[in-house]
Design a protein around this motif. Structure first.
Motif, PDB file in Angstrom:
ATOM      1  N   LEU A  23       0.829  -1.209   0.000  1.00 32.96           N
ATOM      2  CA  LEU A  23       0.000   0.000   0.000  1.00 32.96           C
ATOM      3  C   LEU A  23       0.860   1.254   0.000  1.00 32.96           C
ATOM      4  O   LEU A  23       0.588   2.211  -0.735  1.00 32.96           O
ATOM      5  N   ASP A  24       1.912   1.276   0.811  1.00 29.32           N
ATOM      6  CA  ASP A  24       2.812   2.435   0.846  1.00 29.32           C
ATOM      7  C   ASP A  24       3.488   2.653  -0.500  1.00 29.32           C
ATOM      8  O   ASP A  24       3.687   3.791  -0.926  1.00 29.32           O
ATOM      9  N   ARG A  25       3.839   1.562  -1.179  1.00 27.64           N
ATOM     10  CA  ARG A  25       4.494   1.686  -2.486  1.00 27.64           C
ATOM     11  C   ARG A  25       3.550   2.292  -3.513  1.00 27.64           C
ATOM     12  O   ARG A  25       3.949   3.146  -4.313  1.00 27.64           O
ATOM     13  N   VAL A  26       2.285   1.906  -3.487  1.00 24.82           N
ATOM     14  CA  VAL A  26       1.303   2.458  -4.425  1.00 24.82           C
ATOM     15  C   VAL A  26       1.019   3.925  -4.105  1.00 24.82           C
ATOM     16  O   VAL A  26       0.942   4.772  -5.002  1.00 24.82           O
ATOM     17  N   ILE A  27       0.870   4.239  -2.820  1.00 22.60           N
ATOM     18  CA  ILE A  27       0.600   5.623  -2.419  1.00 22.60           C
ATOM     19  C   ILE A  27       1.730   6.547  -2.866  1.00 22.60           C
ATOM     20  O   ILE A  27       1.503   7.683  -3.287  1.00 22.60           O
ATOM     21  N   GLY A  28       2.967   6.061  -2.793  1.00 23.82           N
ATOM     22  CA  GLY A  28       4.107   6.894  -3.140  1.00 23.82           C
ATOM     23  C   GLY A  28       4.220   7.231  -4.616  1.00 23.82           C
ATOM     24  O   GLY A  28       4.982   8.124  -4.985  1.00 23.82           O
ATOM     25  N   LYS A  29       3.470   6.542  -5.481  1.00 33.72           N
ATOM     26  CA  LYS A  29       3.557   6.797  -6.921  1.00 33.72           C
ATOM     27  C   LYS A  29       3.004   8.172  -7.290  1.00 33.72           C
ATOM     28  O   LYS A  29       3.678   8.976  -7.926  1.00 33.72           O
ATOM     29  N   TYR A  30       1.761   8.455  -6.921  1.00 32.76           N
ATOM     30  CA  TYR A  30       1.106   9.720  -7.294  1.00 32.76           C
ATOM     31  C   TYR A  30       0.394  10.298  -6.078  1.00 32.76           C
ATOM     32  O   TYR A  30      -0.809  10.501  -6.083  1.00 32.76           O
ATOM     33  N   ASP A  44      -5.191   9.607  -0.374  1.00 31.26           N
ATOM     34  CA  ASP A  44      -4.317   8.696  -1.119  1.00 31.26           C
ATOM     35  C   ASP A  44      -4.510   7.256  -0.661  1.00 31.26           C
ATOM     36  O   ASP A  44      -4.486   6.325  -1.467  1.00 31.26           O
ATOM     37  N   PHE A  45      -4.686   7.081   0.633  1.00 31.33           N
ATOM     38  CA  PHE A  45      -4.893   5.742   1.201  1.00 31.33           C
ATOM     39  C   PHE A  45      -6.136   5.093   0.587  1.00 31.33           C
ATOM     40  O   PHE A  45      -6.105   3.936   0.151  1.00 31.33           O
ATOM     41  N   ALA A  46      -7.244   5.850   0.528  1.00 28.12           N
ATOM     42  CA  ALA A  46      -8.503   5.310  -0.010  1.00 28.12           C
ATOM     43  C   ALA A  46      -8.373   4.981  -1.496  1.00 28.12           C
ATOM     44  O   ALA A  46      -8.848   3.942  -1.964  1.00 28.12           O
ATOM     45  N   ALA A  47      -7.715   5.868  -2.254  1.00 22.43           N
ATOM     46  CA  ALA A  47      -7.557   5.634  -3.696  1.00 22.43           C
ATOM     47  C   ALA A  47      -6.667   4.425  -3.966  1.00 22.43           C
ATOM     48  O   ALA A  47      -6.987   3.587  -4.825  1.00 22.43           O
ATOM     49  N   ALA A  48      -5.562   4.302  -3.230  1.00 22.64           N
ATOM     50  CA  ALA A  48      -4.635   3.182  -3.446  1.00 22.64           C
ATOM     51  C   ALA A  48      -5.288   1.853  -3.063  1.00 22.64           C
ATOM     52  O   ALA A  48      -5.163   0.857  -3.782  1.00 22.64           O
ATOM     53  N   ALA A  49      -5.982   1.823  -1.929  1.00 22.44           N
ATOM     54  CA  ALA A  49      -6.643   0.589  -1.505  1.00 22.44           C
ATOM     55  C   ALA A  49      -7.738   0.191  -2.489  1.00 22.44           C
ATOM     56  O   ALA A  49      -7.933  -0.996  -2.779  1.00 22.44           O
ATOM     57  N   SER A  50      -8.446   1.179  -3.032  1.00 18.68           N
ATOM     58  CA  SER A  50      -9.496   0.884  -4.015  1.00 18.68           C
ATOM     59  C   SER A  50      -8.907   0.316  -5.297  1.00 18.68           C
ATOM     60  O   SER A  50      -9.478  -0.602  -5.896  1.00 18.68           O
ATOM     61  N   PHE A  76      -6.686   5.206 -13.030  1.00 17.74           N
ATOM     62  CA  PHE A  76      -7.712   4.949 -12.028  1.00 17.74           C
ATOM     63  C   PHE A  76      -8.011   6.227 -11.232  1.00 17.74           C
ATOM     64  O   PHE A  76      -9.174   6.556 -10.966  1.00 17.74           O
ATOM     65  N   LYS A  77      -6.960   6.975 -10.859  1.00 16.02           N
ATOM     66  CA  LYS A  77      -7.173   8.219 -10.119  1.00 16.02           C
ATOM     67  C   LYS A  77      -7.845   9.275 -10.997  1.00 16.02           C
ATOM     68  O   LYS A  77      -8.680  10.059 -10.525  1.00 16.02           O
ATOM     69  N   PHE A  78      -7.505   9.306 -12.303  1.00 15.85           N
ATOM     70  CA  PHE A  78      -8.181  10.222 -13.216  1.00 15.85           C
ATOM     71  C   PHE A  78      -9.667   9.873 -13.327  1.00 15.85           C
ATOM     72  O   PHE A  78     -10.522  10.765 -13.390  1.00 15.85           O
ATOM     73  N   ALA A  79      -9.978   8.570 -13.357  1.00 18.85           N
ATOM     74  CA  ALA A  79     -11.378   8.148 -13.442  1.00 18.85           C
ATOM     75  C   ALA A  79     -12.155   8.573 -12.203  1.00 18.85           C
ATOM     76  O   ALA A  79     -13.319   8.991 -12.299  1.00 18.85           O
TER      77      ALA A  79
END
Length: 313
Positions: A159-166, A185-191, A215-218
């Motif tokens: 989760l931390d690795r995904v959050i750190g991307k954008y 960021d936590f909610a978006a990455a977990a989703s 996914f975040k743009f969507a």
């Protein structure tokens, strides 16, 4: 949530060692519900020698990355320079006298320390890495403990690795603002991680699965369109004030939004020159009086040309 210095978290089943840090205390507390023989994988924030020993007393094994300052002083690994000379993929292993704990140092692009009460370097495997000097992928040796960790790691580390991307960045140092941004960021990455797991069940092809940025743009587009709809609903009862503004070209909506056909209905404008506009379907250059109420773009809708239908397919 960790509230700061002074917060005590203790296990119900075993006595918490005094040297155990706050990360290890939380692992020990959460492990109260685990059965004997379960293997736990942790990242560098949680892993420590006291945690491994304490979990062993409960018949639980721990494998995780280990910070350099948490490696015992009596554990003398080979230096980074020696491992680097031996080549990428070289490793060094130390086994405690009671043979219940193993420390492994592996040199990939940088050195990585591991502590485990489950497995060690053997059997050695291989992994694929990109070589800049050879300009191709090469196979390098990989200890078994690294392979096990990569296979079962997840949760906080992934989760931390995904959050750190954008992640959302802000210059402010106020903890409240940073706290809120982090949980967005936590909610978006977990989703996204959940979406990626559920995509095969929905029979989506690999090329149809969105990466994290798309996914975040969507998410942003869905929130913006929903907000625009609510603003239009609240402004219907208000008196319209005519303000002359320069005409702007409306941006085309996202493809996913076009396909929500229940929201898209044609609206026929008055038969006047100023109320018609060019059709926005790619390839069509005709003028039309028909506009989509949801997309707010002009499209041909007649017996001879049905651009409205083609646009929303």
């Amino acid at each position: 949530m960790y509230e700061g210095k002074g917060t005590s978290v203790d296990s119900i089943l075993v006595d918490t060692p005094e040297k155990l840090n706050v990360g290890g205390r939380y692992v020990l507390k959460l492990a109260d519900t685990l059965l004997k023989g379960v293997s736990v994988f942790t990242d560098r924030f949680f892993t420590s020698i006291p945690l491994v020993d304490c979990m062993l007393s409960r018949s639980l094994t721990v494998t995780g990355t280990l910070m350099s300052n948490r490696v015992p002083k009596e554990a003398k690994f080979e230096s980074d320079s020696i491992l680097k000379k031996r080549g990428r993929g070289s490793s060094d292993q130390l086994v405690r006298q009671d043979e219940k704990m193993v420390l492994v140092k592996w040199f990939d692009s940088r050195p990585v320390q591991m502590a485990s009460s489950k497995c060690g370097s053997e059997p050695l495997g291989e992994c694929k890495r990109w070589s800049k000097s050879d300009n191709k992928y090469i196979q390098i040796p990989q200890p078994n403990v690294i392979k096990e960790y990569n296979a079962f790691m997840g949760g906080v580390d992934l989760l931390d690795r995904v959050i750190g991307k954008y992640c959302m960045r802000s210059r402010t140092k106020k903890w409240t603002i940073r706290f809120i941004y982090h949980f967005f960021d936590f909610a978006a990455a977990a989703s996204w991680l959940e979406y990626r797991e559920d995509a095969p069940l929905a029979r989506l092809e690999k090329k149809q699965i969105m990466d994290y940025m798309d996914f975040k743009f969507a998410i942003a587009q869905a929130l913006l369109y929903n907000l625009e709809d609510k603003e239009n609903e609240t402004s219907e009862d208000e008196e319209a004030v005519e303000i002359k503004k320069p005409r702007l070209v409306e941006a085309l909506p996202a493809r996913g939004f076009r396909r929500e056909s229940a929201l898209h209905l044609p609206e026929f404008m008055n038969d006047k020159q100023k109320s018609r506009s060019k059709c926005r379907l790619a390839g069509c250059k005709m003028l039309t009086f028909t506009r989509c109420t949801a997309c707010n773009v002009f499209l041909c809708c007649s017996v001879n040309r049905n651009c409205f239908l083609l646009f929303h397919k």
